[in-house]
Design an enzyme around this catalytic site. Structure first.
Site, PDB file in Angstrom:
ATOM      1  N   GLY A   1       0.793  -1.221   0.000  1.00  0.00           N
ATOM      2  CA  GLY A   1       0.000   0.000   0.000  1.00  0.00           C
ATOM      3  C   GLY A   1       0.821   1.264   0.000  1.00  0.00           C
TER       4      GLY A   1
ATOM      5  CG  ASP B   1      -0.336   8.933   3.693  1.00  0.00           C
ATOM      6  OD1 ASP B   1       0.237   7.828   3.722  1.00  0.00           O
ATOM      7  OD2 ASP B   1      -0.103   9.839   4.509  1.00  0.00           O
ATOM      8  N   GLY B   2      -0.124   6.208   1.298  1.00  0.00           N
ATOM      9  CA  GLY B   2       0.989   5.659   0.544  1.00  0.00           C
ATOM     10  C   GLY B   2       2.345   6.226   0.902  1.00  0.00           C
TER      11      GLY B   2
ATOM     12  NE  ARG C   1      11.190  -3.675   2.935  1.00  0.00           N
ATOM     13  CZ  ARG C   1      10.020  -3.817   3.572  1.00  0.00           C
ATOM     14  NH1 ARG C   1       9.952  -3.675   4.883  1.00  0.00           N
ATOM     15  NH2 ARG C   1       8.918  -4.081   2.905  1.00  0.00           N
TER      16      ARG C   1
ATOM     17  NE  ARG D   1       5.189  -8.595   2.041  1.00  0.00           N
ATOM     18  CZ  ARG D   1       5.614  -7.660   2.860  1.00  0.00           C
ATOM     19  NH1 ARG D   1       5.422  -7.784   4.161  1.00  0.00           N
ATOM     20  NH2 ARG D   1       6.224  -6.577   2.408  1.00  0.00           N
TER      21      ARG D   1
ATOM     22  CG  ASP E   1       0.622  -8.776   6.681  1.00  0.00           C
ATOM     23  OD1 ASP E   1      -0.055  -9.320   7.571  1.00  0.00           O
ATOM     24  OD2 ASP E   1       1.003  -7.589   6.752  1.00  0.00           O
TER      25      ASP E   1
END
Length: 491
Positions: free
Chosen positions: A90, A123-124, A174, A181, A250
């Site tokens: 998201g 809001d991402g 990252r 997952r 997740d």
């Protein structure tokens, strides 16, 4: 001159239902906070190029580098035991994959890079505090030898994000062995998409467990291998006093890495029931519960693989249970073996488990600091005695009583005491990302735009097993007024 990333993207070649294709959302005025030079070199990247204006454009999401295949991954997950059929990236976009100088394939992902089809009402974006927290803790975990995602870079965006208040925005780059997952398997299984589950399992085998491909039952071998890695990983967490804080499915990596450093924390005083996460109201993910939760999460993975394990349902269930049965013994072996090494035992004898558990009990009863107790045991194992160790216990006599049996056991060990002490110092860190130090570094960055404490803390944590004269305060537990009782999720 464009920044060169040697992309070789494989996940983006899976069917379109595995992800959404989109570019990051640009930001107004990106500024570099940090580039991880060592990790850059490992990935075959130039840290000076990454720190250049063109590099910062890429790290902020303002420019998509040549060869990238930007995607937001689809996945589901159990969040605090409740199944959510669609979660997904998201606020993160996977730029692509590179094969590093060590021959290993890794994802490069921008976290905080804007809205995606999986953002729901979010809001991402990411706030600066959680970005710096993940940078600090993930790099500290890597230095401690724990399997983990890594931080390649952090940039500020020049834009505010609104949580309880307006906060400075940031983007984290990252690096992960992959972002597959348990929840990725759940996403397709919940939709009855058996073909996608098989494709995903085959992809995970090819990328992470190639030895499973030649097994008699590759999917059984996959489940068994994932369980083995999770058992080792969680044992390593416990051995350094780490609490993940949000062990949802997740957030459980198929590759066996620690992923998603939200409300994570490190224990000060030893307490198996300790919880820091503000959203873990019932202690589901308390320190001592983490092995049980890891096994529970693996059972959810096994459920998605049942149709692949065998055509007969009863046979498939029996195979899943058999594969998962190895988790407990593997975890206990890694946990007890690690504890044995932490107290200076190189050989295994009857009674060692009781000796280590008795120490933990005495520590819990007396409020002894987890990290400092084991570090000072290194001195107590030699000629330095117990003078710095006894004061860590409210009742020093309780430690004294335990130490009698410990010294008797050490006397049975072969080898030179100095070699033993060196081995103990190699597994008992002097420095961990103590919560109060992390929070102080974040406050300085957020409130004063002072990144000096962040940089100094990173430098200290990069050599966690080495004594650092002049940095003794980084090894000390918090004063009562400095204690951090809760940590918070960045979303």
């Amino acid at each position: 001159m464009p920044i060169h990333f040697p992309f070789d993207n494989t996940y983006a070649r899976l069917p379109e239902r595995f992800y959404a294709r989109l570019d990051p959302t640009p930001v107004t005025t990106p500024r570099l906070v940090q580039v991880n030079a060592g990790l850059s070199h490992l990935l075959g990247l130039d840290p000076e190029e990454l720190a250049s204006p063109e590099g910062v454009e890429v790290l902020s999401g303002n420019r998509v580098p040549e060869g990238a295949a930007p995607i937001a991954l689809a996945y589901a997950g159990h969040q605090f035991g409740q199944f959510v059929p669609q979660l997904g990236d998201g606020r993160a976009i996977l730029l692509g994959e590179v094969v590093g100088r060590d021959g290993l394939r890794r994802d490069i992902q921008l976290k905080g890079s804007g809205k995606t089809p999986f953002s729901r009402r979010g809001d991402g974006r990411a706030a600066l505090g959680p970005v710096l927290r993940e940078y600090i803790v993930s790099e500290a975990m890597a230095a401690l030898g724990i399997s983990t995602t890594r931080a390649l870079a952090a940039v500020t965006t020049g834009e505010a994000v609104r949580r309880e208040t307006a906060l400075p925005g940031a983007v984290l780059t990252r690096i992960a062995a992959s972002h597959i997952r348990v929840g990725t398997f759940q996403y397709f299984a919940a939709r009855g998409d058996a073909e996608a589950v098989r494709l995903l399992a085959d992809y995970a085998i090819a990328r992470h467990y190639p030895e499973a491909a030649v097994a008699a039952n590759p999917y059984y071998a996959l489940l068994e291998a994932v369980a083995a890695r999770q058992a080792e990983l969680v044992a390593r967490w416990l051995l350094i006093g780490f609490i993940h804080g949000v062990m949802n499915t997740d957030n459980t990596s198929i590759a066996g890495e620690t992923i998603d450093y939200g409300p994570c924390a490190f224990m000060d005083a030893f307490d198996p029931a300790v919880v820091f996460s503000s959203i873990d109201s019932f202690g589901r993910y308390a320190y001592g519960n983490q092995p049980h939760i890891a096994h529970w999460n693996l059972a959810r993975l096994a459920e998605t693989l049942l149709p692949l394990l065998a055509e007969d349902e009863e046979q498939a269930l029996a195979l899943a249970q058999e594969a998962l049965a190895g988790f407990g013994p593997r975890f206990r072996a890694a946990w007890l073996g690690g504890l044995r090494r932490k107290i200076g035992l190189a050989t295994e004898r009857e009674g060692d488990a009781a000796l280590t558990q008795d120490l933990l009990h005495v520590m819990a009863e007396n409020g002894a600091d987890f990290t400092l107790t084991f570090r000072r045991l290194c001195d107590a194992a030699g000629l330095d005695g117990d003078s710095t160790l006894r004061p860590l216990f409210r009742d020093p006599g309780a430690y004294d009583a335990w130490a009698v049996g410990w010294r008797q056991r050490l006397a049975e060990e072969p080898g030179d005491p100095e070699v033993r002490q060196a081995a103990m110092r190699a597994v008992n860190p002097a420095f961990i990302p103590r919560n109060h130090l992390v929070e102080a570094a974040l406050r300085a960055a957020i409130e004063r735009e002072d990144f000096g404490p962040f940089e100094e803390l990173l430098a200290v944590l990069s050599q966690p097993f080495e004594d650092r004269p002049g940095f003794e305060r980084y090894a000390m537990p918090p004063q009562p007024e400095e204690r951090v009782l809760q940590t918070f999720c960045g979303t």
